[in-house]
Design a protein around this motif. Structure first.
Motif, PDB file in Angstrom:
ATOM      1  N   GLN A   1      -7.229  16.929  -1.265  1.00 43.03           N
ATOM      2  CA  GLN A   1      -7.752  17.397  -2.546  1.00 43.03           C
ATOM      3  C   GLN A   1      -8.019  16.244  -3.503  1.00 43.03           C
ATOM      4  OE1 GLN A   1      -4.817  20.535  -3.488  1.00 43.03           O
ATOM      5  NE2 GLN A   1      -6.486  22.011  -3.296  1.00 43.03           N
ATOM      6  N   ASP A   2      -7.779  15.022  -3.068  1.00 47.47           N
ATOM      7  CA  ASP A   2      -8.193  13.837  -3.821  1.00 47.47           C
ATOM      8  C   ASP A   2      -9.423  13.185  -3.215  1.00 47.47           C
ATOM      9  OD1 ASP A   2      -6.312  14.084  -5.789  1.00 47.47           O
ATOM     10  OD2 ASP A   2      -5.008  12.475  -5.090  1.00 47.47           O
ATOM     11  N   SER A   3      -9.994  13.773  -2.154  1.00 46.29           N
ATOM     12  CA  SER A   3     -11.209  13.224  -1.550  1.00 46.29           C
ATOM     13  C   SER A   3     -12.405  13.488  -2.461  1.00 46.29           C
ATOM     14  CB  SER A   3     -11.474  13.871  -0.185  1.00 46.29           C
ATOM     15  OG  SER A   3     -10.451  13.569   0.726  1.00 46.29           O
ATOM     16  N   PRO A   4     -13.415  12.602  -2.444  1.00 49.65           N
ATOM     17  CA  PRO A   4     -14.605  12.806  -3.279  1.00 49.65           C
ATOM     18  C   PRO A   4     -15.258  14.152  -2.997  1.00 49.65           C
ATOM     19  CG  PRO A   4     -14.616  10.605  -2.324  1.00 49.65           C
ATOM     20  CD  PRO A   4     -13.495  11.345  -1.664  1.00 49.65           C
ATOM     21  N   GLY A   5     -15.555  14.888  -4.066  1.00 55.50           N
ATOM     22  CA  GLY A   5     -16.265  16.149  -3.932  1.00 55.50           C
ATOM     23  C   GLY A   5     -15.400  17.354  -3.643  1.00 55.50           C
ATOM     24  N   ILE A   6     -14.114  17.154  -3.388  1.00 56.45           N
ATOM     25  CA  ILE A   6     -13.224  18.281  -3.085  1.00 56.45           C
ATOM     26  C   ILE A   6     -12.674  18.855  -4.385  1.00 56.45           C
ATOM     27  CG2 ILE A   6     -11.121  19.023  -1.913  1.00 56.45           C
ATOM     28  CD1 ILE A   6     -13.418  18.356  -0.030  1.00 56.45           C
ATOM     29  N   GLU A   7     -12.792  20.173  -4.514  1.00 54.75           N
ATOM     30  CA  GLU A   7     -12.348  20.851  -5.729  1.00 54.75           C
ATOM     31  C   GLU A   7     -10.826  20.758  -5.887  1.00 54.75           C
ATOM     32  OE1 GLU A   7     -14.244  22.473  -8.052  1.00 54.75           O
ATOM     33  OE2 GLU A   7     -16.083  21.842  -7.044  1.00 54.75           O
ATOM     34  N   ASP A   8     -10.398  20.831  -7.160  1.00 57.37           N
ATOM     35  CA  ASP A   8      -9.004  20.743  -7.540  1.00 57.37           C
ATOM     36  C   ASP A   8      -8.504  19.317  -7.306  1.00 57.37           C
ATOM     37  OD1 ASP A   8      -6.956  22.512  -8.710  1.00 57.37           O
ATOM     38  OD2 ASP A   8      -5.768  21.951  -6.984  1.00 57.37           O
ATOM     39  N   GLN A   9      -7.216  19.122  -7.332  1.00 62.37           N
ATOM     40  CA  GLN A   9      -6.647  17.798  -7.101  1.00 62.37           C
ATOM     41  C   GLN A   9      -5.296  17.940  -6.410  1.00 62.37           C
ATOM     42  OE1 GLN A   9      -7.298  18.642 -10.556  1.00 62.37           O
ATOM     43  NE2 GLN A   9      -5.301  19.683 -10.591  1.00 62.37           N
ATOM     44  N   ALA A  10      -4.904  16.875  -5.717  1.00 64.17           N
ATOM     45  CA  ALA A  10      -3.637  16.881  -5.001  1.00 64.17           C
ATOM     46  C   ALA A  10      -2.477  16.941  -5.979  1.00 64.17           C
ATOM     47  CB  ALA A  10      -3.528  15.637  -4.124  1.00 64.17           C
ATOM     48  N   GLU A  11      -1.520  17.801  -5.664  1.00 64.98           N
ATOM     49  CA  GLU A  11      -0.331  17.959  -6.486  1.00 64.98           C
ATOM     50  C   GLU A  11       0.887  18.081  -5.578  1.00 64.98           C
ATOM     51  OE1 GLU A  11      -2.318  20.698  -9.974  1.00 64.98           O
ATOM     52  OE2 GLU A  11      -2.233  21.405  -7.908  1.00 64.98           O
ATOM     53  N   THR A  12       2.045  17.799  -6.118  1.00 66.84           N
ATOM     54  CA  THR A  12       3.283  17.872  -5.349  1.00 66.84           C
ATOM     55  C   THR A  12       3.467  19.266  -4.745  1.00 66.84           C
ATOM     56  OG1 THR A  12       4.342  16.175  -6.698  1.00 66.84           O
ATOM     57  CG2 THR A  12       5.794  17.662  -5.490  1.00 66.84           C
ATOM     58  N   ASN A  13       3.755  19.289  -3.446  1.00 64.13           N
ATOM     59  CA  ASN A  13       4.080  20.503  -2.703  1.00 64.13           C
ATOM     60  C   ASN A  13       2.935  21.513  -2.604  1.00 64.13           C
ATOM     61  OD1 ASN A  13       6.722  19.690  -2.082  1.00 64.13           O
ATOM     62  ND2 ASN A  13       7.493  20.458  -4.037  1.00 64.13           N
ATOM     63  N   ASP A  14       1.687  21.066  -2.683  1.00 62.84           N
ATOM     64  CA  ASP A  14       0.561  21.982  -2.443  1.00 62.84           C
ATOM     65  C   ASP A  14       0.511  22.430  -0.978  1.00 62.84           C
ATOM     66  OD1 ASP A  14      -0.431  22.088  -5.002  1.00 62.84           O
ATOM     67  OD2 ASP A  14      -2.093  20.712  -4.653  1.00 62.84           O
ATOM     68  N   GLU A  15       0.879  21.506  -0.088  1.00 62.32           N
ATOM     69  CA  GLU A  15       0.791  21.736   1.367  1.00 62.32           C
ATOM     70  C   GLU A  15      -0.636  22.097   1.794  1.00 62.32           C
ATOM     71  OE1 GLU A  15       3.884  23.900   3.277  1.00 62.32           O
ATOM     72  OE2 GLU A  15       5.470  22.669   2.379  1.00 62.32           O
ATOM     73  N   PHE A  16      -1.595  21.336   1.311  1.00 59.48           N
ATOM     74  CA  PHE A  16      -2.985  21.414   1.757  1.00 59.48           C
ATOM     75  C   PHE A  16      -3.014  21.069   3.251  1.00 59.48           C
ATOM     76  CE2 PHE A  16      -7.033  19.160   2.484  1.00 59.48           C
ATOM     77  CZ  PHE A  16      -7.970  19.983   1.870  1.00 59.48           C
ATOM     78  N   GLY A  17      -3.606  21.951   4.034  1.00 60.25           N
ATOM     79  CA  GLY A  17      -3.581  21.769   5.483  1.00 60.25           C
ATOM     80  C   GLY A  17      -2.570  22.631   6.180  1.00 60.25           C
ATOM     81  N   SER A  18      -1.929  23.547   5.434  1.00 60.64           N
ATOM     82  CA  SER A  18      -0.924  24.422   6.057  1.00 60.64           C
ATOM     83  C   SER A  18      -1.566  25.462   6.960  1.00 60.64           C
ATOM     84  CB  SER A  18      -0.070  25.095   4.984  1.00 60.64           C
ATOM     85  OG  SER A  18      -0.854  25.605   3.923  1.00 60.64           O
ATOM     86  N   ALA A  19      -2.851  25.739   6.780  1.00 60.90           N
ATOM     87  CA  ALA A  19      -3.601  26.612   7.682  1.00 60.90           C
ATOM     88  C   ALA A  19      -5.046  26.141   7.699  1.00 60.90           C
ATOM     89  CB  ALA A  19      -3.518  28.071   7.233  1.00 60.90           C
ATOM     90  N   LEU A  20      -5.734  26.332   8.827  1.00 64.71           N
ATOM     91  CA  LEU A  20      -7.106  25.847   9.006  1.00 64.71           C
ATOM     92  C   LEU A  20      -7.957  26.905   9.686  1.00 64.71           C
ATOM     93  CD1 LEU A  20      -6.378  22.246  10.408  1.00 64.71           C
ATOM     94  CD2 LEU A  20      -7.031  22.821   8.059  1.00 64.71           C
TER      95      LEU A  20
END
Length: 515
Positions: free
Chosen positions: A426-445
């Motif tokens: 969520q910190d990659s260019p163009g990706i909505e929102d932003q990385a935050e503690t304990n988001d667990e982005f990637g927990s399902a695909l």
């Protein structure tokens, strides 16, 4: 036969397609038959009136411009006409699969209700099936399946968790797709939590108990034998590994004994023109001859599988996720083995072992990353070779703990390659929102073509995402043209315009995608 990818799972049924530039592009479930893939988002911890964690599913429909909230739906056991009723802790939406079970050209949605009580039998588990139409999913003709349904093999028992995992495929009967249903906590005779998989076959009237099969490691002809708490059926996935036109079934066994240690394994049961058969079945673990690495205790914690054609040879390949894998002295960093299909089925000859310390792979392995906690495969660049996405839900981004990210490994005519490997967070260019503690982005695909452009989109669950101060409401990023920097991205949650229901503490939207 259509290719359908599932994560968990979480979810993957794949068929043979011509070896063209877009051969590997997936067809996501199309519930209204308009030619654009649709997406279902499991919210198993959704609170319904009087039923905490009763569970629900949000459905968003595809269009030429991608997912569009117009006509979105919200399904639960409280929806008018749906069989059964919501109860506390049912977890409707724990697992999802999409397939055309009645052969009418509209995909249908199966929803796992992992902890459904069946009569007085606590946490036996169940599956609701909701059928598609030109208007999308409708309650008309919906079904409710348990292991006590007439004609279904086995019986409902306390804590079986029937419906924990689902996958739709076509193994050869030609009457509609079939549904594989995992009950990983089911006991086999006196052996506790050995685990089973039920397969319900399709018909002109939908899923039917006629010809129902029950699979476990004590079935005649199946490799290995049942042992306590091995949990056969924790994940199920379909793929045509030998290219004969009949889908085969891969079954994860996360606590399988490999020698004297619980290293984890997968069983593969091959399809025929009349359905699944034990003849020629296979058993794969990290001590199988030719497989990279060595089995160690706790390697396969969650168990994840993916199926894709990474070398575009019209035979599917199988990915086994080992999210608890240690790399050297680095604990629980995670890895995945890829076993390639041949005319005689899966073969260890070109096996690959991928982790974040593999040469050419972005990032580095760190303790507790849990790479391969989730997996999916799709043709994200439209070149005809499927690519592999691996979720590392507990990846730290600098000082942001457990923010999570996804590794994308490209396919090629010779299989997966580190050339062009990419990281998405969520910190990659163009990706909505932003990385935050304990988001667990990637927990399902999830992978599927949602806009009909011949390239698959990548949907990424961040189940602990906070929305407007609401803790762990959950959200999903949908990345279009994932290998192109700055491609279109959507950010969906239950407060997104047009999405039914509302954000609430602990809903964890995006916990499951179809599969």
């Amino acid at each position: 036969m259509r290719k359908r990818f599932f994560m968990l799972s979480f979810v993957v049924a794949v068929g043979v397609l011509p070896a063209t530039a877009q051969a590997a592009s997936q067809v996501a479930a199309d519930f209204n038959g308009d030619g654009f893939g649709d997406i279902a988002l499991g919210v198993p911890e959704e609170n319904l009136a009087g039923a905490g964690n009763g569970g629900a599913v949000n459905v968003i429909y595809g269009s030429p411009t991608g997912l569009n909230s117009a006509g979105s739906q919200f399904w639960s056991q409280d929806t008018a006409g749906i069989e059964d009723a919501p109860e506390a802790g049912d977890r409707f939406g724990q697992a999802i699969a999409g397939g055309d079970f009645n052969g009418d050209g509209f995909d249908d949605m199966a929803v796992g209700v992992q902890r459904e009580d069946v009569g007085t039998v606590v946490d036996a588990g169940a599956v609701n099936v909701i059928y598609g139409s030109a208007a999308g999913l409708t309650a008309t003709g919906n079904q409710f399946w348990t292991q006590d349904s007439v004609g279904v093999e086995d019986v409902a028992e306390t804590g079986d968790y029937f419906g924990s995992t689902l996958s739709a495929g076509e193994s050869g009967n030609g009457l509609g797709e079939e549904l594989a249903i995992g009950a990983p906590m089911d006991s086999i005779g006196p052996v506790s939590q050995g685990g089973v998989v039920n397969v319900l076959y399709g018909s002109a009237t939908g899923l039917s108990a006629a010809g129902n099969q029950l699979w476990h490691e004590n079935v005649a002809g199946i490799e290995d034998t049942v042992e306590g708490t091995e949990q056969f059926g924790s994940v199920v996935a379909w793929g045509d590994f030998n290219g004969d036109g009949n889908d085969d079934l891969a079954v994860a066994i996360p606590r399988e004994f490999v020698g004297s240690i619980r290293g984890g394994a997968a069983a593969v049961i091959y399809g025929t023109s009349t359905g699944l058969s034990a003849a020629g079945d296979q058993h794969w673990d990290q001590n199988s001859p030719g497989i990279e690495d060595t089995a160690e205790g706790g390697d396969m914690v969650r168990s994840s599988l993916a199926v894709g054609d990474f070398d575009n040879d019209s035979r599917d390949d199988l990915v086994l996720g080992f999210d608890g894998e240690n790399i050297g002295s680095i604990s629980h960093t995670g890895a995945a083995n890829v076993i390639y299909g041949t005319s005689t089925g899966l073969n260890a000859a070109d096996d690959q072992f991928w982790h974040q310390n593999s040469p050419g792979i972005e990032e580095i392995s760190e303790g507790g990353d849990n790479l391969a906690w989730s997996l999916t495969a799709g043709d994200f660049d439209g070149d005809g070779d499927d690519d592999l996405a691996l979720g590392a839900r507990r990846e730290d981004l600098s000082s942001i703990v457990n923010a999570g990210l996804v590794n994308l490994i490209p396919g090629s005519p010779s299989g997966l390659t580190d050339v062009g490997d990419l990281l998405i967070s969520q910190d990659s260019p163009g990706i909505e929102d932003q990385a935050e503690t304990n988001d667990e982005f990637g927990s399902a695909l999830f992978a599927g073509d949602l806009n009909g452009d011949g390239r698959d989109e990548l949907a990424v669950g961040a189940i602990l995402e906070d929305i407007s101060g609401v803790a762990d409401a959950g959200a999903v990023n949908v990345v279009y043209d994932a290998f192109a920097t700055g491609g279109m991205n959507q950010f969906w949650h239950q407060d997104s315009t047009g999405i039914l229901d509302r954000i609430e503490d602990g809903d964890r939207m995006g916990y499951a995608f179809p599969g």
